[in-house]
Design an enzyme around this catalytic site. Sequence first.
Site, short mmCIF file in Angstrom:
data_model
loop_
_atom_site.label_atom_id
_atom_site.label_comp_id
_atom_site.label_asym_id
_atom_site.label_seq_id
_atom_site.Cartn_x
_atom_site.Cartn_y
_atom_site.Cartn_z
N GLY A 89 19.74 -68.47 27.08
CA GLY A 89 19.61 -69.63 26.21
C GLY A 89 20.12 -69.32 24.82
N SER A 90 19.53 -69.97 23.82
CA SER A 90 20.07 -69.90 22.46
C SER A 90 19.91 -68.55 21.79
CB SER A 90 19.40 -70.98 21.59
OG SER A 90 19.80 -72.26 22.01
N THR A 91 19.11 -67.64 22.36
CA THR A 91 19.05 -66.30 21.79
C THR A 91 20.44 -65.64 21.83
OG1 THR A 91 18.36 -65.43 23.94
CG2 THR A 91 16.63 -65.92 22.35
N PHE A 92 21.26 -66.07 22.79
CA PHE A 92 22.61 -65.50 22.95
C PHE A 92 23.55 -65.89 21.82
CE2 PHE A 92 26.73 -65.02 25.23
CZ PHE A 92 26.52 -63.77 25.79
N LYS A 93 23.15 -66.88 21.02
CA LYS A 93 24.01 -67.36 19.94
C LYS A 93 24.27 -66.31 18.87
CE LYS A 93 22.82 -72.22 20.66
NZ LYS A 93 21.98 -73.35 20.27
#
Length: 221
Positions: A2-6
């Site tokens: 999810g957005s942690t990968f951003k």
Amino acid sequence: PGSTFKIVTFSAGIEEKVFSINETFNDPGFRMVGNARIKDWKAGGHGRQTFLEVIQNSCNPGFMEIGFRLGTEKLYNYIDAFGFGEKTGIDLLGESTGIVFNVDRVGPVELATSSFGQGNSTTPIQLTSAMSACINGGNLLKPFILKSMQNEIGDTIYETPVTIKRQVISKETSDIMRYALETVSALGTGRGAYAEGYLVGGKTGTAQKVGEDGHYMQGNY
């Protein structure tokens, strides 16, 4: 992830100078990629904001913009460099490599979704290692469980050496990421982690669960 990968997309974009954190971007709430309408998590979008606010607000269209500015080859070079798709080498049994798209099979939709954390799969230790590299000056380290052992009089009898696997981003980019991630906790989606008197940095993430048919489930996170 999810957005942690951003953190990967954002730091790659800074390192490659495809945007500056004070540059503005307009988020209408979606982006058309071919025939696919890929939505932001916030209905109606975030409107006009700086790229620093893009990471604070975890704005999907903003990260798609960074991904397309980077292009498939560059983004996936950073995904590889941050250690995704390979074992970290941690001293535990049964470590997985995670699952990363074959770059030859990444089209515009896969590039868009990869940029904000969907499509690829990671392990928690991969993500922790990548976050560490992001803010420690840019070095991907080999993680380990035991730092050191001491005897009864306090002498160190064993110490695990620090192993730098490679430099992923520059110290200058890492400094910017440390600042950006601190603003996520102070001003953005991570405000729940803010602690008075401390500089707390982080990145929120909401990962959709995958069903038995291999597709993302609706309403399960």
